[in-house]
Scaffold this motif. Sequence first.
Motif, PDB file in Angstrom:
ATOM      1  N   VAL A 180       0.869  -1.211  -0.073  1.00  0.00           N
ATOM      2  CA  VAL A 180      -0.078   0.180   0.221  1.00  0.00           C
ATOM      3  C   VAL A 180       0.868   1.246   0.054  1.00  0.00           C
ATOM      4  O   VAL A 180       1.924   1.279   0.850  1.00  0.00           O
ATOM      5  CB  VAL A 180      -0.997   0.181   1.314  1.00  0.00           C
ATOM      6  CG1 VAL A 180      -1.725   1.381   1.237  1.00  0.00           C
ATOM      7  CG2 VAL A 180      -1.833  -1.284   1.221  1.00  0.00           C
ATOM      8  N   VAL A 181       0.608   2.162  -0.818  1.00  0.00           N
ATOM      9  CA  VAL A 181       1.513   3.215  -1.117  1.00  0.00           C
ATOM     10  C   VAL A 181       0.545   4.617  -0.787  1.00  0.00           C
ATOM     11  O   VAL A 181      -0.323   4.717  -1.354  1.00  0.00           O
ATOM     12  CB  VAL A 181       2.124   3.471  -2.375  1.00  0.00           C
ATOM     13  CG1 VAL A 181       3.186   4.719  -2.455  1.00  0.00           C
ATOM     14  CG2 VAL A 181       2.853   2.014  -2.730  1.00  0.00           C
ATOM     15  N   THR A 182       1.234   5.562  -0.055  1.00  0.00           N
ATOM     16  CA  THR A 182       0.607   6.592   0.111  1.00  0.00           C
ATOM     17  C   THR A 182       0.812   7.608  -1.011  1.00  0.00           C
ATOM     18  O   THR A 182       1.871   7.843  -1.581  1.00  0.00           O
ATOM     19  CB  THR A 182       0.857   7.414   1.582  1.00  0.00           C
ATOM     20  OG1 THR A 182       2.411   7.898   1.381  1.00  0.00           O
ATOM     21  CG2 THR A 182       0.678   6.421   2.880  1.00  0.00           C
ATOM     22  N   VAL A 183      -0.274   8.454  -1.266  1.00  0.00           N
ATOM     23  CA  VAL A 183      -0.031   9.738  -2.184  1.00  0.00           C
ATOM     24  C   VAL A 183      -0.835  11.032  -1.565  1.00  0.00           C
ATOM     25  O   VAL A 183      -1.682  10.872  -0.801  1.00  0.00           O
ATOM     26  CB  VAL A 183      -0.650   9.178  -3.556  1.00  0.00           C
ATOM     27  CG1 VAL A 183       0.325   8.196  -4.188  1.00  0.00           C
ATOM     28  CG2 VAL A 183      -2.007   8.971  -3.403  1.00  0.00           C
ATOM     29  N   PRO A 184      -0.257  12.034  -2.018  1.00  0.00           N
ATOM     30  CA  PRO A 184      -0.914  13.085  -1.842  1.00  0.00           C
ATOM     31  C   PRO A 184      -2.602  13.213  -2.241  1.00  0.00           C
ATOM     32  O   PRO A 184      -2.483  12.832  -3.484  1.00  0.00           O
ATOM     33  CB  PRO A 184      -0.176  14.703  -2.255  1.00  0.00           C
ATOM     34  CG  PRO A 184       1.118  13.732  -2.498  1.00  0.00           C
ATOM     35  CD  PRO A 184       0.876  12.492  -2.779  1.00  0.00           C
ATOM     36  N   ALA A 185      -3.344  13.757  -1.486  1.00  0.00           N
ATOM     37  CA  ALA A 185      -4.673  13.640  -2.097  1.00  0.00           C
ATOM     38  C   ALA A 185      -4.878  14.409  -3.308  1.00  0.00           C
ATOM     39  O   ALA A 185      -5.676  14.037  -4.241  1.00  0.00           O
ATOM     40  CB  ALA A 185      -5.717  14.097  -1.097  1.00  0.00           C
ATOM     41  N   PHE A 186      -4.016  15.448  -3.774  1.00  0.00           N
ATOM     42  CA  PHE A 186      -4.139  16.229  -5.082  1.00  0.00           C
ATOM     43  C   PHE A 186      -3.228  15.418  -6.140  1.00  0.00           C
ATOM     44  O   PHE A 186      -3.613  15.928  -7.169  1.00  0.00           O
ATOM     45  CB  PHE A 186      -3.299  17.588  -4.799  1.00  0.00           C
ATOM     46  CG  PHE A 186      -2.084  17.306  -4.373  1.00  0.00           C
ATOM     47  CD1 PHE A 186      -1.010  17.063  -5.507  1.00  0.00           C
ATOM     48  CD2 PHE A 186      -1.377  17.830  -3.255  1.00  0.00           C
ATOM     49  CE1 PHE A 186       0.244  16.918  -5.114  1.00  0.00           C
ATOM     50  CE2 PHE A 186      -0.241  17.776  -2.876  1.00  0.00           C
ATOM     51  CZ  PHE A 186       0.772  17.467  -3.872  1.00  0.00           C
ATOM     52  N   PHE A 187      -2.863  14.364  -6.006  1.00  0.00           N
ATOM     53  CA  PHE A 187      -2.319  13.656  -7.159  1.00  0.00           C
ATOM     54  C   PHE A 187      -3.458  13.007  -8.230  1.00  0.00           C
ATOM     55  O   PHE A 187      -4.501  12.590  -7.971  1.00  0.00           O
ATOM     56  CB  PHE A 187      -1.235  12.123  -6.417  1.00  0.00           C
ATOM     57  CG  PHE A 187      -0.107  12.198  -6.501  1.00  0.00           C
ATOM     58  CD1 PHE A 187       0.648  13.417  -6.456  1.00  0.00           C
ATOM     59  CD2 PHE A 187       0.610  10.967  -6.834  1.00  0.00           C
ATOM     60  CE1 PHE A 187       1.928  13.514  -6.198  1.00  0.00           C
ATOM     61  CE2 PHE A 187       1.839  10.915  -6.626  1.00  0.00           C
ATOM     62  CZ  PHE A 187       2.643  12.131  -6.409  1.00  0.00           C
ATOM     63  N   SER A 188      -3.028  13.851  -9.563  1.00  0.00           N
ATOM     64  CA  SER A 188      -4.037  13.506 -10.396  1.00  0.00           C
ATOM     65  C   SER A 188      -3.590  11.712 -10.678  1.00  0.00           C
ATOM     66  O   SER A 188      -2.755  11.225 -10.271  1.00  0.00           O
ATOM     67  CB  SER A 188      -3.319  14.176 -11.635  1.00  0.00           C
ATOM     68  OG  SER A 188      -2.099  13.779 -12.268  1.00  0.00           O
ATOM     69  N   PRO A 498      -6.799  21.802 -15.412  1.00  0.00           N
ATOM     70  CA  PRO A 498      -5.632  21.184 -15.335  1.00  0.00           C
ATOM     71  C   PRO A 498      -5.447  20.912 -13.740  1.00  0.00           C
ATOM     72  O   PRO A 498      -5.541  21.806 -13.036  1.00  0.00           O
ATOM     73  CB  PRO A 498      -4.533  22.145 -15.935  1.00  0.00           C
ATOM     74  CG  PRO A 498      -5.351  22.986 -16.592  1.00  0.00           C
ATOM     75  CD  PRO A 498      -6.668  23.140 -16.183  1.00  0.00           C
ATOM     76  N   PRO A 499      -4.960  19.758 -13.609  1.00  0.00           N
ATOM     77  CA  PRO A 499      -4.542  19.230 -12.348  1.00  0.00           C
ATOM     78  C   PRO A 499      -3.294  19.751 -11.858  1.00  0.00           C
ATOM     79  O   PRO A 499      -2.799  19.519 -10.725  1.00  0.00           O
ATOM     80  CB  PRO A 499      -4.697  17.783 -12.307  1.00  0.00           C
ATOM     81  CG  PRO A 499      -4.370  17.232 -13.659  1.00  0.00           C
ATOM     82  CD  PRO A 499      -5.044  18.656 -14.607  1.00  0.00           C
ATOM     83  N   GLY A 500      -2.538  20.667 -12.597  1.00  0.00           N
ATOM     84  CA  GLY A 500      -1.366  21.050 -12.336  1.00  0.00           C
ATOM     85  C   GLY A 500      -0.906  22.124 -13.315  1.00  0.00           C
ATOM     86  O   GLY A 500      -1.748  22.346 -14.199  1.00  0.00           O
ATOM     87  N   SER A 501       0.041  22.878 -12.896  1.00  0.00           N
ATOM     88  CA  SER A 501       0.560  24.050 -13.787  1.00  0.00           C
ATOM     89  C   SER A 501       1.040  23.352 -15.141  1.00  0.00           C
ATOM     90  O   SER A 501       2.043  22.579 -15.239  1.00  0.00           O
ATOM     91  CB  SER A 501       1.429  24.698 -13.058  1.00  0.00           C
ATOM     92  OG  SER A 501       1.750  25.999 -13.952  1.00  0.00           O
TER      93      SER A 501
END
Length: 870
Positions: A180-188, A498-501
């Motif tokens: 199981v790997v954690t990711v930031p919630a904002f990861f697209s 866009p999920p990021g710049s």
Amino acid sequence: MNSFFRRLAILSLLSISLFSSSTLATTVLAIDYGSDFIKASLIKPGAPFDVLLDKDSKRKIRSSVAWKNGERLFGQDAFNLATRFPKDSYSSLKYLLGVPANADVIPYYNSFAPLAVVPSTRFTAAIRKGSSSSSRGAGEKNGAAPATWDVEELVAMQLAYVRALAVDVAGRGERVQDVVVTVPAFFSQFERDAIADAVELAGLRLLALVNDGAAVAINYAMTRQFPQPERHIVYDAGAASTRATVATFAGQGKKQDATVITVNGIGYDRLAGGTELDRRLREVLVEEFEHKHGVGIRDDPKAMMKLWKEAERLKAILSANTEASSRVESVFNDIDFSTKVTRQGFENICADMNLRFVQPIYDALDNANLSLADIDSVILTGGASRIPMVRAALAAAVGEEKLAMNVNSDEAAVLGAALHGATLSRQFRTKNIKISDIAPYDVQVSYLAEAKSTDASGASPRTITSLAFAKGSRTGTRKTLTFRRKNDFSLAFSYKEPPGSEVPVELLDVRISGVAEVLANITEAGGVDPVIKATILFSDSGFVSVPEAIAFAEIKDDSLAGKLKGLFGDGSSSAEDGSTSTVDPSVSSSAPKAAKTPATPKDLTIPLNVTVKFPSVAPMGLEQKREARQRLIKMEAEEASIAAREEQRNILEGYMYKIRDLLESDSQHPFVRHSQESERRALSRELKDVSSWFHSRADDAQTKDFVEKRTSLEALERPIVHRIKELEEFPQALNVSQMWNWHARLFLGEARENLTAEERAGTTGRFAKTELDELEKALREHETWLNEWVEKQKAMPMNYDPVIETGEMRKRAKELETHLQRLVQKKPPRVRPSGGGGNSRTIQVPLHTDEAGKSEGESPSERTSRHEEL
Ligand SMILES: *[C@@H]1O[C@H](CO)[C@@H](O)[C@H](O)[C@H]1NC(C)=O
Ligand SMILES: *[C@@H]1O[C@H](CO)[C@@H](O)[C@H](O)[C@H]1NC(C)=O
Ligand SMILES: *[C@@H]1O[C@H](CO)[C@@H](O)[C@H](O)[C@H]1NC(C)=O
Ligand SMILES: *[C@@H]1O[C@H](CO)[C@@H](O)[C@H](O)[C@H]1NC(C)=O
Ligand SMILES: *[C@@H]1O[C@H](CO)[C@@H](O)[C@H](O)[C@H]1NC(C)=O
């Protein structure tokens, strides 16, 4: 404080009783993959629940990989290498996961990392290999190895390193696979795909991704009950980014033994974190150096990396002190640099960051449609949350009393992820904690309206766009989209924003094909009004997908039922469908079995083909993953073979020293006392040969050469070692042999006396005369054999091989023992109630110490000590 929380975590899990419910030993690995550090935890039945330690016993592992003279380094060693070989040390790779090669984050990354980021074949970020990491692949036959690493490959190496640490802990036989790997919630989805690919390349199997805020929430819930619902913000200021997660905790069940965690909203700043502070602090150092020494160093990666490392160190000192002095040797052109920075100065250059560290909390509340008053506390985690400036900004924003330091700020995420993994694997009995997370972005779906055949204008069909999953949608949401189509068509999924710049919005192009053929079949089977149903999913791990598409129709006309039967079997059992259909057995009917009466409509469901294309940032293809995995496996195999060679070389070298010492030892040393001059001479000659070989040839030698040389030395040493061992063990073996002689003799004496008495009394005894005669014979033979050989052995010089082996002595003693035991354990004859003579008691042990005098020359004390073994 750390150890307090650690204990708490361990205690709480003990009470949760983590044990495997299956006989198959299973482990779950949890990884919190951070930009600076990886934290990992292995859940294994019977093992304490804790974080994995790095090779140097650190609880966190630097997220770095590096090459030094072709050798791969990990962790802190890899990070440290950057000051000497900046192009060979790869860190902070999390910034680059799943980003297109022209994303804005790449120049940002390059503002502190002097690595050449170039487009991969998928137009994602790849990094050009430094001289050290590419040197080994250069000589490859099948075309040169690629000159770049995809970021996924580098991350995979780090994950594989963690896996190896876990295997060390789990034990060689254990399978460490599920992760199981954690990711930031904002990861697209692009970023999630990238980490999932890295997991696969590392030879692991992804059980789930879990948002790190949710993981901390799980960790928080692990030790708590919620008779009243509580609402908290999990605040995480990490190295690369800052996240805030509003979550509601509610108890469930009569005994409150289940907890439901509902994420209500998230907020984040992708680039507010410890690294940004390091960047600013380094800028101060660079400017000061250039000003003081009148030279520019910005183009010198080594100098820049030295000051980068120093900035990180200073930042840590300034968290506890109001000033810090800095001294870095030989920054550039042998110029040493020293300066002093104050906390005030540091805070001044970061003044604008205060708001950026706080804003995610406001955003999360907005996203949740809640206000600060609805929040019980703000749970602080992440290294940057310990920086005084950040703490002060948070206290000012939410009030000191709301700040809570009730989880381990470094390890809560990985421990929560581990519990999540244990729950998912279903191999463990864990506290029941359910988590419902949300989508960070609006995902929309577009498709062309079907062109009307009556429309002669030739106008291109209209594009219909709707929200597939709105921001805030629950993870695990499944929806069905229904279409009336006659031909193949596509669904285009995209982010609304866009999920990021400079990150694209196009997510998936999903082609649904085979429509015409399937509809024809449906018509043939009597289906009316067919529709196409596509299932779309926002998964628990945050992936959007189309798991299936089907054509569906009801069959109303009973006259066609027979036709249907002919085509697809009787339409009520999919198993029969499968056996009667010669082609794809995928036709099935979902009609209930009871629907035998002709008037009841029947449903007809036929799957359609679903093919996915990635219009912008694509994950790795299957073939590409295979190749990359092979490269990693090959690299690991080479490293293992180098390590094995190194080990054999060291063993041989150590052995040579040992032999030399033995040969040089004085005459009282057992080695000298028990060896002959000629043996020592031969060994000495061989040692000389091996040494000279070692000094001239070892560098080009292979593993087997080292083993061979050692074996040739051992062949000469072994007889002496064996002799010493035999002579050492001889007294003990003799003792045992004599003891059993003695036991047997005592037993025979007593048994014969009893036999005589029994014969006299006319009763039946326990032992027949023949039995006792047989034992006597065995005893005699043993005594004779022993005496003969012991005499011979005593005549042998100390430096000759023994004439009698202790193994043989023990074997014969054992035979006698077994023989004796057989008699001793023999059941006495049935007791006659009238007997009264007491003859029938079971013999537990054949002997009494006070009869010791009867045995010749034996020590009585041994009996008592051997007593119990009989
Ligand atoms: C936000 O909360 C307010 C008050 O509880 C409610 O009236 C409003 O409809 C909510 N808005 C959304 C978008 O949920
Ligand atoms: C689905 O795809 C497979 C393989 O491409 C093909 O053989 C099959 O005919 C297709 N089925 C339909 C219903 O189009
Ligand atoms: C349509 O029917 C034909 C004839 O029975 C069959 O061979 C074919 O597999 C069917 N196609 C699908 C997609 O069910
Ligand atoms: C001999 O007889 C005595 C008395 O009955 C008994 O305790 C003892 O175990 C017997 N010994 C053997 C060797 O049978
Ligand atoms: C023989 O065994 C006895 C009892 O175990 C012990 O006391 C004695 O030291 C031993 N003798 C030798 C030579 O090992």
